[in-house]
Design an enzyme around this catalytic site. Sequence first.
Site, PDB file in Angstrom:
ATOM      1  N   LYS A  41       4.896  -7.365   1.280  1.00 25.39           N
ATOM      2  CA  LYS A  41       4.227  -8.666   1.338  1.00 25.39           C
ATOM      3  C   LYS A  41       5.143  -9.745   0.775  1.00 25.39           C
ATOM      4  CE  LYS A  41      -0.438  -6.816   1.369  1.00 25.39           C
ATOM      5  NZ  LYS A  41      -1.551  -6.242   0.638  1.00 25.39           N
ATOM      6  N   GLN A  98      -4.133  -6.483  -5.084  1.00 29.88           N
ATOM      7  CA  GLN A  98      -4.039  -5.289  -4.246  1.00 29.88           C
ATOM      8  C   GLN A  98      -5.109  -4.268  -4.649  1.00 29.88           C
ATOM      9  OE1 GLN A  98      -1.975  -5.028  -1.648  1.00 29.88           O
ATOM     10  NE2 GLN A  98      -2.487  -2.912  -1.131  1.00 29.88           N
ATOM     11  N   ASP A 114      -7.460 -12.970   0.984  1.00 26.87           N
ATOM     12  CA  ASP A 114      -7.979 -11.702   1.490  1.00 26.87           C
ATOM     13  C   ASP A 114      -9.350 -11.888   2.137  1.00 26.87           C
ATOM     14  OD1 ASP A 114      -6.664  -9.273   1.409  1.00 26.87           O
ATOM     15  OD2 ASP A 114      -7.015  -8.967  -0.729  1.00 26.87           O
TER      16      ASP A 114
END
Length: 321
Positions: A72, A116, A139
């Site tokens: 990422k 995460q 997200d």
Amino acid sequence: MSEKTASETASGSPENAGAGASLIDGKAFAKNLRQRTADEVRAFHEKHGVTPGLAVVLVGNDPASEVYVRNKALETHRVGMRSFMHMLPETTSEASLLHLIERLNEDPEIHGILVQLPLPKHIDPFCVTNAIAPNKDVDGLGEVNAGRLMTGLPGIIPCTPLGCLMLLKSELGDLRGLNATVIGASNLVGKPMALLLLNEGCTVSICHIDTVDPAAMSRTADILVVATGKRGLVKKDWVKPGATVIDVGITRIPTEGGKTRLVGDVDFDEVAPIAGRITPVPGGVGPMTIACLLRNTLKAARMSVGDKACKESGDKNWLPY
Ligand code: GUN
């Protein structure tokens, strides 16, 4: 998208000879999307003097998660954005993680925040995802963005289902009236995927662990999205001939010679000859997730300056397609 048929990449067994499903090339689609994002990041910087910044937080040492977050960061740099990595020890308390999120929420250089998952067991993931400011929640997992998706309002959409929807729309165009079955009901993929398809006018079924006959539900589907983490779950008798099959699963399995390879939740060799279109694993949905994370980060940066470029560039309701 791709002119390649599934038989050219299936394992080459004789029963696959002449198989007709076309491959949905997520890798090529994601590359194009990243290029478009890089161009738009440059234009955004020229217009506003702002470089979009993405903070990624990892708690613990899960090897797969470490690979994901490093990728990422790499991709974030590649499109001209700033990347801020926070690698925290497994023993980090929930309170200190929440304190970091508070700081990132207030930091004007940070436009997107991603924590995460999975988190260590002593940390409540709902508490953490809901602590992220909704306009930095790239997200799309917090209750504000989830609620916006539920009610059909513009918001930030979770990256993997967004990537699946982009592939589906580019392959099929208008999805109205199609039957869609989503196998898997997670907050990360299955539920938002079902809502996106519903908002596109599909008739949607969701299968989960307690579904009595998921094969029968799947056979009704013009669009079948599979996100269970159970490798090879979907066999040929689960698939309606000509259906479009999107495989979100990624499992690493050992092969001969001490090597490994990635496989999906769909038994590709069995299903490819029957499906009309299918995503391979690897090279299907996987590359779309990070490409969509970058899209969401640019969108969050645009929202931070009140930029309407999403609308101007033809994005319906600020959706970053
Ligand atoms: N772990 C696996 N996929 C994801 C994702 O899309 N977002 C987050 N935050 N964690 C993940």
